[in-house]
Design a protein around this motif. Structure first.
Motif, PDB file in Angstrom:
ATOM      1  N   VAL A   1      -6.771   7.394  18.043  1.00  0.00           N
ATOM      2  CA  VAL A   1      -7.878   7.474  18.995  1.00  0.00           C
ATOM      3  C   VAL A   1      -8.947   8.383  18.400  1.00  0.00           C
ATOM      4  N   SER A   2     -10.146   7.847  18.236  1.00  0.00           N
ATOM      5  CA  SER A   2     -11.246   8.599  17.644  1.00  0.00           C
ATOM      6  C   SER A   2     -11.921   9.487  18.684  1.00  0.00           C
ATOM      7  N   ARG A   3     -12.506  10.579  18.228  1.00  0.00           N
ATOM      8  CA  ARG A   3     -13.370  11.394  19.083  1.00  0.00           C
ATOM      9  C   ARG A   3     -14.842  11.002  18.931  1.00  0.00           C
ATOM     10  N   ASP A   4     -15.126  10.133  17.949  1.00  0.00           N
ATOM     11  CA  ASP A   4     -16.504   9.769  17.622  1.00  0.00           C
ATOM     12  C   ASP A   4     -16.890   8.489  18.361  1.00  0.00           C
ATOM     13  N   MET A   5     -17.639   8.634  19.432  1.00  0.00           N
ATOM     14  CA  MET A   5     -18.051   7.494  20.236  1.00  0.00           C
ATOM     15  C   MET A   5     -18.913   6.518  19.440  1.00  0.00           C
ATOM     16  N   HIS A   6     -19.782   7.036  18.585  1.00  0.00           N
ATOM     17  CA  HIS A   6     -20.690   6.174  17.833  1.00  0.00           C
ATOM     18  C   HIS A   6     -19.928   5.276  16.860  1.00  0.00           C
ATOM     19  N   GLU A   7     -18.831   5.777  16.344  1.00  0.00           N
ATOM     20  CA  GLU A   7     -18.012   4.998  15.410  1.00  0.00           C
ATOM     21  C   GLU A   7     -17.523   3.707  16.051  1.00  0.00           C
ATOM     22  N   VAL A   8     -17.068   3.773  17.294  1.00  0.00           N
ATOM     23  CA  VAL A   8     -16.556   2.571  17.949  1.00  0.00           C
ATOM     24  C   VAL A   8     -17.688   1.735  18.552  1.00  0.00           C
ATOM     25  N   LEU A   9     -18.739   2.381  19.038  1.00  0.00           N
ATOM     26  CA  LEU A   9     -19.863   1.633  19.608  1.00  0.00           C
ATOM     27  C   LEU A   9     -20.525   0.735  18.563  1.00  0.00           C
ATOM     28  N   ASP A  10     -20.638   1.233  17.344  1.00  0.00           N
ATOM     29  CA  ASP A  10     -21.348   0.489  16.304  1.00  0.00           C
ATOM     30  C   ASP A  10     -20.535  -0.671  15.745  1.00  0.00           C
ATOM     31  N   ALA A  11     -19.217  -0.658  15.960  1.00  0.00           N
ATOM     32  CA  ALA A  11     -18.361  -1.711  15.406  1.00  0.00           C
ATOM     33  C   ALA A  11     -17.924  -2.735  16.445  1.00  0.00           C
ATOM     34  N   ALA A  12     -18.208  -2.490  17.721  1.00  0.00           N
ATOM     35  CA  ALA A  12     -17.619  -3.284  18.795  1.00  0.00           C
ATOM     36  C   ALA A  12     -18.380  -4.576  19.068  1.00  0.00           C
ATOM     37  N   ASP A  13     -17.615  -5.597  19.478  1.00  0.00           N
ATOM     38  CA  ASP A  13     -18.189  -6.839  20.002  1.00  0.00           C
ATOM     39  C   ASP A  13     -18.381  -6.754  21.515  1.00  0.00           C
ATOM     40  N   ALA A  14     -17.677  -5.829  22.145  1.00  0.00           N
ATOM     41  CA  ALA A  14     -17.806  -5.563  23.581  1.00  0.00           C
ATOM     42  C   ALA A  14     -17.355  -4.128  23.806  1.00  0.00           C
ATOM     43  N   VAL A  15     -17.836  -3.536  24.885  1.00  0.00           N
ATOM     44  CA  VAL A  15     -17.525  -2.137  25.179  1.00  0.00           C
ATOM     45  C   VAL A  15     -16.986  -2.033  26.601  1.00  0.00           C
TER      46      VAL A  15
ATOM     47  N   ARG B   1     -27.768  -3.233  20.769  1.00  0.00           N
ATOM     48  CA  ARG B   1     -26.946  -4.165  19.996  1.00  0.00           C
ATOM     49  C   ARG B   1     -26.686  -5.470  20.745  1.00  0.00           C
ATOM     50  N   ASP B   2     -27.115  -5.538  22.002  1.00  0.00           N
ATOM     51  CA  ASP B   2     -26.927  -6.733  22.826  1.00  0.00           C
ATOM     52  C   ASP B   2     -25.453  -7.117  22.904  1.00  0.00           C
ATOM     53  N   VAL B   3     -24.624  -6.114  23.211  1.00  0.00           N
ATOM     54  CA  VAL B   3     -23.198  -6.381  23.412  1.00  0.00           C
ATOM     55  C   VAL B   3     -22.852  -6.080  24.866  1.00  0.00           C
ATOM     56  N   PRO B   4     -21.892  -6.805  25.430  1.00  0.00           N
ATOM     57  CA  PRO B   4     -21.540  -6.583  26.834  1.00  0.00           C
ATOM     58  C   PRO B   4     -20.924  -5.209  27.056  1.00  0.00           C
ATOM     59  N   LEU B   5     -21.277  -4.611  28.181  1.00  0.00           N
ATOM     60  CA  LEU B   5     -20.739  -3.316  28.590  1.00  0.00           C
ATOM     61  C   LEU B   5     -20.053  -3.482  29.937  1.00  0.00           C
ATOM     62  N   ILE B   6     -18.756  -3.225  29.947  1.00  0.00           N
ATOM     63  CA  ILE B   6     -17.970  -3.249  31.179  1.00  0.00           C
ATOM     64  C   ILE B   6     -17.621  -1.805  31.517  1.00  0.00           C
ATOM     65  N   VAL B   7     -17.910  -1.397  32.724  1.00  0.00           N
ATOM     66  CA  VAL B   7     -17.608  -0.038  33.164  1.00  0.00           C
ATOM     67  C   VAL B   7     -16.463  -0.099  34.164  1.00  0.00           C
TER      68      VAL B   7
ATOM     69  N   GLY C   1     -28.101  -3.474  31.500  1.00  0.00           N
ATOM     70  CA  GLY C   1     -27.288  -2.839  30.465  1.00  0.00           C
ATOM     71  C   GLY C   1     -25.815  -2.922  30.765  1.00  0.00           C
ATOM     72  N   VAL C   2     -25.449  -2.853  32.043  1.00  0.00           N
ATOM     73  CA  VAL C   2     -24.053  -3.020  32.454  1.00  0.00           C
ATOM     74  C   VAL C   2     -23.823  -4.492  32.776  1.00  0.00           C
ATOM     75  N   THR C   3     -22.856  -5.087  32.090  1.00  0.00           N
ATOM     76  CA  THR C   3     -22.551  -6.507  32.255  1.00  0.00           C
ATOM     77  C   THR C   3     -21.611  -6.750  33.424  1.00  0.00           C
ATOM     78  N   ALA C   4     -20.650  -5.849  33.590  1.00  0.00           N
ATOM     79  CA  ALA C   4     -19.662  -6.001  34.653  1.00  0.00           C
ATOM     80  C   ALA C   4     -19.120  -4.627  35.010  1.00  0.00           C
ATOM     81  N   LEU C   5     -18.569  -4.537  36.211  1.00  0.00           N
ATOM     82  CA  LEU C   5     -18.117  -3.247  36.736  1.00  0.00           C
ATOM     83  C   LEU C   5     -16.860  -3.431  37.561  1.00  0.00           C
ATOM     84  N   SER C   6     -15.882  -2.568  37.315  1.00  0.00           N
ATOM     85  CA  SER C   6     -14.750  -2.411  38.216  1.00  0.00           C
ATOM     86  C   SER C   6     -14.966  -1.109  38.974  1.00  0.00           C
ATOM     87  N   ALA C   7     -15.232  -1.219  40.263  1.00  0.00           N
ATOM     88  CA  ALA C   7     -15.565  -0.060  41.092  1.00  0.00           C
ATOM     89  C   ALA C   7     -14.387   0.250  42.006  1.00  0.00           C
TER      90      ALA C   7
END
Length: 274
Positions: free
Chosen positions: A181-195, A217-223, A239-245
């Motif tokens: 598990v990385s502590r670097d958020m940018h590392e995973v954000l830049d490589a992801a097809d979805a977040v 990056r035009d990638v889906p963001l699920i919160v 910016g948020v594609t989908a949400l579990s609330a």
């Protein structure tokens, strides 16, 4: 609105509902709890500050030591606008969440899909919740999914959907299966097809960064949000594609059936995402 501060300014300006200066935070309370699921090797330690406004609650997780229990006495009964302007960020986010949930409760939202979580022990309820979150992913097999805020059942649920998790968490170093598990958020954000990101990003101030990078990056963001679920909802389709609330009481605080609410941006609903 592009940022959480934009949303906060709109609320304080009375643009989204009643003037928060005329509303009262009737109750502010603080919860510290630990959880270790059966068969797991990790004890999750979580702290939440919660605010009640009328018939609605707002909540936000925070890091250990960031807020003490004395905040309950100090803030209960405060004008909501005072908390929005002056409170420590986690309490301000809880107050903002409570306001937006009062203006438009999840249970009354026409665009929300209620998902019942079954009664039962924590393991059953955690798996049901995280399966519901993963069900918002619309990905091809092998897609790289950044998971910001790691919980083991959600890692498993992403894999079951065919995704390859890219893991980031400030406190966890490995999953129960030994995944790094990385502590670097940018590392995973830049490589992801979805977040997939936790609502706790609202508490630690990283939500705007995650949101902006996914837009760029035009990638889906699920919160997935217990923290600030109504706050995250305000960015649905922006910016948020989908949400579990998951409004309070959260699934881990009850063995009885509870409900989470899934939202999808209009374009995803039109595609018929699962």
């Amino acid at each position: 609105m592009k940022t959480v501060d934009d949303l906060l300014s709109a609320v304080l300006g009375g643009e989204l509902g009643p003037d928060p200066a005329g509303l009262t935070a009737t109750s502010v309370f603080w919860v510290h709890h630990g959880t270790r699921l059966a068969g797991g090797g990790v004890t999750y330690l979580n702290q939440y500050v919660l605010t009640r406004v009328g018939a609605s609650f707002g909540g936000c997780a925070f890091e250990a030591g960031e807020i003490g229990p004395e905040i309950c006495e100090e803030a209960s009964g405060s004008p909501l606008a005072t908390l929005l302007r002056e409170a420590p960020r986690p309490l301000a986010m809880a107050a903002l969440d409570a306001y937006l949930a009062a203006v438009r409760p999840h249970r009354d939202a026409a665009d929300a899909e209620p998902v019942p979580l079954p009664a039962g022990p924590p393991e059953v309820r955690a798996v049901a919740r995280d399966t519901a979150v993963a069900g918002l992913l619309d990905i091809p097999p092998g897609a790289k999914v950044a998971l910001i805020g790691v919980v083991n059942p959600l890692v498993a649920a992403i894999r079951e959907r065919g995704g390859e998790p890219l893991l980031c968490d400030f406190n966890l170093r490995t999953t129960q299966w030994g995944d790094p598990v990385s502590r670097d958020m940018h590392e995973v954000l830049d490589a992801a097809d979805a977040v997939v990101a936790t609502g706790m990003t609202l508490s630690n101030g990283t939500f705007d960064t995650v949101l902006a990078r996914c837009r760029e990056r035009d990638v889906p963001l699920i919160v997935y949000a217990q923290s600030g679920s109504a706050v995250a909802r305000a960015f649905l389709g922006a910016g948020v594609t989908a949400l579990s609330a998951e409004p309070f009481p959260f699934s881990q605080f009850s063995a009885e059936p509870t409900t989470l609410y899934r939202y999808r941006a209009a374009t995803q609903r039109e595609k018929g995402g699962s």
